[in-house]
Design a protein around this motif. Structure first.
Motif, PDB file in Angstrom:
ATOM      1  N   GLN A 183       0.686  -1.295  -0.084  1.00  0.00           N
ATOM      2  CA  GLN A 183       0.063   0.141   0.008  1.00  0.00           C
ATOM      3  C   GLN A 183       0.693   1.066  -0.085  1.00  0.00           C
ATOM      4  O   GLN A 183       1.915   1.345   0.843  1.00  0.00           O
ATOM      5  CB  GLN A 183      -0.869  -0.053   1.150  1.00  0.00           C
ATOM      6  CG  GLN A 183      -1.689  -1.154   1.257  1.00  0.00           C
ATOM      7  CD  GLN A 183      -2.849  -1.198  -0.044  1.00  0.00           C
ATOM      8  OE1 GLN A 183      -3.397   0.022  -0.267  1.00  0.00           O
ATOM      9  NE2 GLN A 183      -3.147  -2.529  -0.301  1.00  0.00           N
ATOM     10  N   PHE A 184       0.378   2.155  -1.094  1.00  0.00           N
ATOM     11  CA  PHE A 184       1.277   3.441  -0.944  1.00  0.00           C
ATOM     12  C   PHE A 184       0.211   4.592  -0.509  1.00  0.00           C
ATOM     13  O   PHE A 184      -0.798   4.742  -0.928  1.00  0.00           O
ATOM     14  CB  PHE A 184       1.804   3.943  -2.420  1.00  0.00           C
ATOM     15  CG  PHE A 184       2.763   2.839  -2.940  1.00  0.00           C
ATOM     16  CD1 PHE A 184       4.054   3.034  -2.760  1.00  0.00           C
ATOM     17  CD2 PHE A 184       2.352   1.691  -3.432  1.00  0.00           C
ATOM     18  CE1 PHE A 184       4.945   2.288  -3.125  1.00  0.00           C
ATOM     19  CE2 PHE A 184       3.270   0.637  -3.975  1.00  0.00           C
ATOM     20  CZ  PHE A 184       4.786   1.182  -3.844  1.00  0.00           C
ATOM     21  N   SER A 185       0.602   5.463   0.532  1.00  0.00           N
ATOM     22  CA  SER A 185      -0.210   6.421   0.879  1.00  0.00           C
ATOM     23  C   SER A 185      -0.450   7.523  -0.244  1.00  0.00           C
ATOM     24  O   SER A 185       0.204   7.763  -1.146  1.00  0.00           O
ATOM     25  CB  SER A 185       0.637   7.248   2.194  1.00  0.00           C
ATOM     26  OG  SER A 185       1.677   7.694   2.006  1.00  0.00           O
ATOM     27  N   GLN A 186      -1.391   8.464   0.142  1.00  0.00           N
ATOM     28  CA  GLN A 186      -1.946   9.378  -0.668  1.00  0.00           C
ATOM     29  C   GLN A 186      -0.500  10.448  -0.887  1.00  0.00           C
ATOM     30  O   GLN A 186      -0.455  10.988  -1.945  1.00  0.00           O
ATOM     31  CB  GLN A 186      -3.089  10.135  -0.248  1.00  0.00           C
ATOM     32  CG  GLN A 186      -4.347   8.988  -0.313  1.00  0.00           C
ATOM     33  CD  GLN A 186      -4.366   8.547  -1.721  1.00  0.00           C
ATOM     34  OE1 GLN A 186      -4.525   9.397  -2.647  1.00  0.00           O
ATOM     35  NE2 GLN A 186      -5.122   7.358  -2.018  1.00  0.00           N
ATOM     36  N   LYS A 187       0.019  10.500   0.206  1.00  0.00           N
ATOM     37  CA  LYS A 187       1.153  11.655   0.245  1.00  0.00           C
ATOM     38  C   LYS A 187       2.203  11.068  -0.842  1.00  0.00           C
ATOM     39  O   LYS A 187       3.018  11.864  -1.510  1.00  0.00           O
ATOM     40  CB  LYS A 187       1.846  11.813   1.482  1.00  0.00           C
ATOM     41  CG  LYS A 187       0.681  12.437   2.464  1.00  0.00           C
ATOM     42  CD  LYS A 187       1.567  12.880   3.914  1.00  0.00           C
ATOM     43  CE  LYS A 187       0.460  13.515   4.887  1.00  0.00           C
ATOM     44  NZ  LYS A 187       1.049  13.680   6.319  1.00  0.00           N
ATOM     45  N   LEU A 192       5.155  11.269  -5.847  1.00  0.00           N
ATOM     46  CA  LEU A 192       5.548  10.834  -7.089  1.00  0.00           C
ATOM     47  C   LEU A 192       4.893  11.483  -8.289  1.00  0.00           C
ATOM     48  O   LEU A 192       5.649  11.702  -9.576  1.00  0.00           O
ATOM     49  CB  LEU A 192       5.130   9.252  -7.243  1.00  0.00           C
ATOM     50  CG  LEU A 192       5.619   8.365  -6.116  1.00  0.00           C
ATOM     51  CD1 LEU A 192       5.493   6.809  -6.280  1.00  0.00           C
ATOM     52  CD2 LEU A 192       7.314   8.548  -6.616  1.00  0.00           C
ATOM     53  N   PHE A 193       3.514  11.866  -8.245  1.00  0.00           N
ATOM     54  CA  PHE A 193       3.074  12.454  -9.475  1.00  0.00           C
ATOM     55  C   PHE A 193       3.735  13.999  -9.755  1.00  0.00           C
ATOM     56  O   PHE A 193       3.939  14.280 -10.848  1.00  0.00           O
ATOM     57  CB  PHE A 193       1.439  12.707  -9.092  1.00  0.00           C
ATOM     58  CG  PHE A 193       0.710  13.529  -9.955  1.00  0.00           C
ATOM     59  CD1 PHE A 193       0.471  13.143 -11.388  1.00  0.00           C
ATOM     60  CD2 PHE A 193       0.593  15.212 -10.051  1.00  0.00           C
ATOM     61  CE1 PHE A 193      -0.206  13.658 -12.476  1.00  0.00           C
ATOM     62  CE2 PHE A 193       0.051  15.549 -10.949  1.00  0.00           C
ATOM     63  CZ  PHE A 193      -0.393  15.256 -12.060  1.00  0.00           C
TER      64      PHE A 193
END
Length: 366
Positions: A183-187, A192-193
């Motif tokens: 799981q990757f957090s929204q932060k 990354l974006f």
């Protein structure tokens, strides 16, 4: 020892000898994740090693762990060695006219294996046997991905090649999410974006598509992502160190590149590596490049093993910035619009080539 959920994100750890009362600790991660995270599989199940368990838990809950110092050291070594080898290879490829990047990589791996073999014979580290089929497939996969990335550059524009490298990060995140349930957090996703968008806008200047180049790029992305994920997964699941995995896999990676490297280089440069005139200066820089590559390859496995493939890819963009900065300050290279496509050199996991080497390759293909 028992564990159980206390609420969202909280876990309870009970450590005891089975007779006396338990000592409870509150955790933010399930036990099996902590044991993997610190690479001490099974250590939490031994009551008589409570002090170590306690130390691990405290570190996880906020104290400065010794393993974090190892991560910082691995990151620093990776950046320093990569920037050094880029400068060395830039001089070798652009100034001395040695454009055979893939073949050079096979020499890097041979020297790396010989160095590790000597270290193992001196008992500097303990060799650990790994399933031969796993090691062979892992080595071949990494070797093939290097060749595919170089061929992708040969068939595509530099801008499309840059897009190929950028696509490695989101594709790695996708694979780890689907197959490893990570799981990757929204932060992290937002960071990354922003990184990908910024690098994309700054570096992607020309996009010329063709069928063969697109297929090669897709294969390069897949093999690179899978190879880096396996680098991390094998170390954790088989409980082997970065040195042990590199020692076992380097011969197979070197072999596949030693056979395919001259063919790939000849196709891309229209030159024969064995017919090249090797002056004493060229030989000196090749030897220096091979020596530095030992540190590059070792730190690459260490960074991926201690952090993650995504972290390693993000670190690669920091190397790009440092390479541009050192090139401008030390080598007095003018910073032009094209230099924004500059990236680290082609190495075992740094599967990229300096901009000058690419430019000479492109000119030879025209």
């Amino acid at each position: 020892m028992q564990e159980g959920p206390l609420g969202i994100g909280l876990w309870e750890l009970c450590v005891g000898d089975g007779e006396g009362p338990c000592i409870y600790w509150l955790l933010t991660t399930p036990i099996h994740n902590i044991s993997v995270f610190f690479e001490f599989p099974g250590i939490l199940t031994t009551p008589d090693r409570f002090i170590i368990v306690q130390g691990i838990i405290r570190r996880k809950m906020g104290e400065m762990p010794s393993f974090q110092l190892g991560v910082i050291g691995a990151l620093f070594l990776s950046v320093a060695s990569s920037v050094s080898i880029v400068i060395c290879n830039k001089a070798l490829m652009s100034n001395l006219g040695f454009p055979f990047a893939t073949t050079l990589t096979s020499w890097h791996l041979m020297v790396t294996f010989c160095t590790l073999h000597a270290a193992q014979r001196l008992n500097l580290f303990e060799s650990k046997s790994i399933d031969m089929k796993t090691v062979i497939l892992f080595g071949i996969l990494n070797g093939v991905s290097i060749g595919l990335l170089n061929l992708s550059l040969g068939f595509n524009s530099i801008g499309f090649y840059q897009m190929t490298k950028l696509a490695i990060i989101p594709f790695t995140v996708l694979l780890e999410t689907l197959f490893l349930k990570k799981q990757f957090s929204q932060k992290i996703k937002l960071s990354l974006f922003v990184l990908l968008a910024g690098v994309g806008i700054a570096s992607v200047t020309d996009l010329q598509l063709n069928f063969v180049g697109t297929v090669l790029s897709l294969l390069a992305i897949i093999t690179t992502c899978v190879g880096q994920i396996l680098t991390s997964t094998i170390q954790k699941r088989l409980n082997v160190s970065s040195t042990q995995l590199l020692y076992q896999s380097a011969p197979f990676q070197a072999a596949i590149l030693f056979v395919s490297g001259p063919l790939v280089d000849q196709f891309l440069t229209r030159k024969n590596v064995f017919a090249h005139k090797y002056s004493s200066v060229v030989l000196a820089f090749i030897i220096l490049s091979c020596i530095i590559s030992v540190s590059v390859n070792f730190s690459t496995f260490m960074v991926i093993g201690k952090t993650s493939p995504v972290t390693y890819q993000v670190l690669g963009h920091l190397k790009t910035c440092l390479v541009l900065g050192f090139g401008y300050t030390l080598l007095h290279d003018p910073f032009t619009m094209k230099d924004r496509d500059s990236t680290p050199i082609l190495s075992m996991q740094d599967k990229e080539i300096s901009h000058e080497a690419r430019k000479s390759t492109k000119n030879s293909l025209v």
